[in-house]
Design a protein around this motif. Sequence first.
Motif, PDB file in Angstrom:
ATOM      1  N   SER A  25       0.836  -1.210   0.000  1.00  0.00           N
ATOM      2  CA  SER A  25       0.000   0.000   0.000  1.00  0.00           C
ATOM      3  C   SER A  25       0.866   1.254   0.000  1.00  0.00           C
ATOM      4  O   SER A  25       0.563   2.236  -0.687  1.00  0.00           O
ATOM      5  N   ILE A  38      -4.674   2.691   2.616  1.00  0.00           N
ATOM      6  CA  ILE A  38      -4.378   2.732   4.056  1.00  0.00           C
ATOM      7  C   ILE A  38      -3.171   1.853   4.333  1.00  0.00           C
ATOM      8  O   ILE A  38      -3.100   0.711   3.876  1.00  0.00           O
ATOM      9  N   THR A  46      -4.703  -4.313   4.564  1.00  0.00           N
ATOM     10  CA  THR A  46      -5.566  -4.372   3.385  1.00  0.00           C
ATOM     11  C   THR A  46      -6.214  -5.753   3.371  1.00  0.00           C
ATOM     12  O   THR A  46      -5.521  -6.755   3.336  1.00  0.00           O
ATOM     13  N   ASP A  66      -4.646  -2.695  -5.190  1.00  0.00           N
ATOM     14  CA  ASP A  66      -3.924  -2.961  -3.947  1.00  0.00           C
ATOM     15  C   ASP A  66      -4.521  -4.226  -3.357  1.00  0.00           C
ATOM     16  O   ASP A  66      -5.705  -4.275  -3.039  1.00  0.00           O
TER      17      ASP A  66
END
Length: 396
Positions: A25, A38, A46, A66
């Motif tokens: 990320s 995030i 994630t 992601d």
Amino acid sequence: MSLNDTPRANRLHIGIFGRTNSGKSTLINALTEQDIAITSPVAGTTTDAVFKSMEIKGIGPCVFIDTAGFDDEGELGKLRIESTKKATQKTDIALFVISDYLAQNDLDWLKLLQNKKIPIIPVLNNKGKNDNVKNIEKDFKNITGLELVTVNAKDKRGLEELRTRLIAAIPEDYDSISITNNLCKEGDVVLLVMPQDISAPKGRLILPQVQTLRELLDKKCISISCTTDKMKEALNSLKKPPELIITDSQAFSEVFKLKPKESKLTSFSVLFANYKGDINEYMKGANAIESLNENSHVLIAECCTHVPVGEDIGTVKIPKLLRKKVGDSLKITNVRGNDFPKDLSEYDLIISCGGCMFNRKYILSRIDSAKNQNIPITNYGIVIAYLNGILENVSF
Ligand SMILES: Nc1nc2c(ncn2[C@@H]2O[C@H](COP(=O)(O)OP(=O)(O)OP(=O)(O)O)[C@@H](O)[C@H]2O)c(=O)[nH]1
Ligand SMILES: [Mg+2]
């Protein structure tokens, strides 16, 4: 999606894979120069694949995926793996992130991506802990044969080289896939017959129509459009028959009757069957309709998740046509969006929609899955043309 955007399905999809906490990320944020994902020191931050459309310097419009780290610990681990596997089906290029020496599950996943023939760029995210970068790079090369790009995602170091590698990895034919192919060329007149019935969205055209129109303009064709009831007038207004007529599958028979014999005819779904999938496989699949009987089971897979309006093609029109041919007891299962079953063994035929909302990679992965399980697969436009007995009159 706003009208100013390149449709997401047409963008290059870059998937980021790696163990939890490797910095996937953080790397996306660095590459896109935005805080879109995030990040945190907690492994498993994630949990589901996140799609983000982006314009990247030197690459153009793309989508970053992601993914959740593929470590397999606990129940959450299993869910993460499933969601990450799904993301591979949409990935055109994979960034494979490690932050240390290779572990067994890294190797397993590298193999999985390689088996899917996805171009891989391996990235060492050197969080500043490894003073043995050279050894990791050498080790990686020895084991995998691939050259690592070393970056520091947080400090945004090494990103230029990564961008260069990304550009080099873009599949050569990525931009050259065309919707109308050799069916028309510069200066040709193309007539678009587009019924705007109850199932058409209010106030706009559907994506395949918009994309086809845009391509015709880029190709410098003269495009003229009308609804089915005005087709005669449209033809009469022309000095000579159009080179090509493109219509909706549902209007096919009507348009075929009115078509001048000099004009080629095709449908948006047939064009998109080729643009988004593998038309030869779909043609084979259509022939399998002949072997269906009252005990057969057909899967109809729609990509869009919209609520069907009026006579929906996948849930009403095609089932009606199929049952008329095969018999009322024909079993039909409808699925939507991402819910494409892994195990296809109970089906005798799969019929997929045009796939305007998904990228080519994903549709091809569905075709692959059907092929591997020896289940014939075809698509909406091809089936409708076939069942109306006009498939041999379709150009593609
Ligand atoms: N010092 C340093 N820390 C980094 C770097 N890259 C990532 N980190 C930190 O490592 C932790 C994990 O980073 P994430 O980007 O969340 O990792 P991830 O791979 O997305 O992890 P999951 O979503 O859990 O799979 C965060 O605390 C980041 O700040 C780096 O280049 N240097
Ligand atoms: Mg993450």
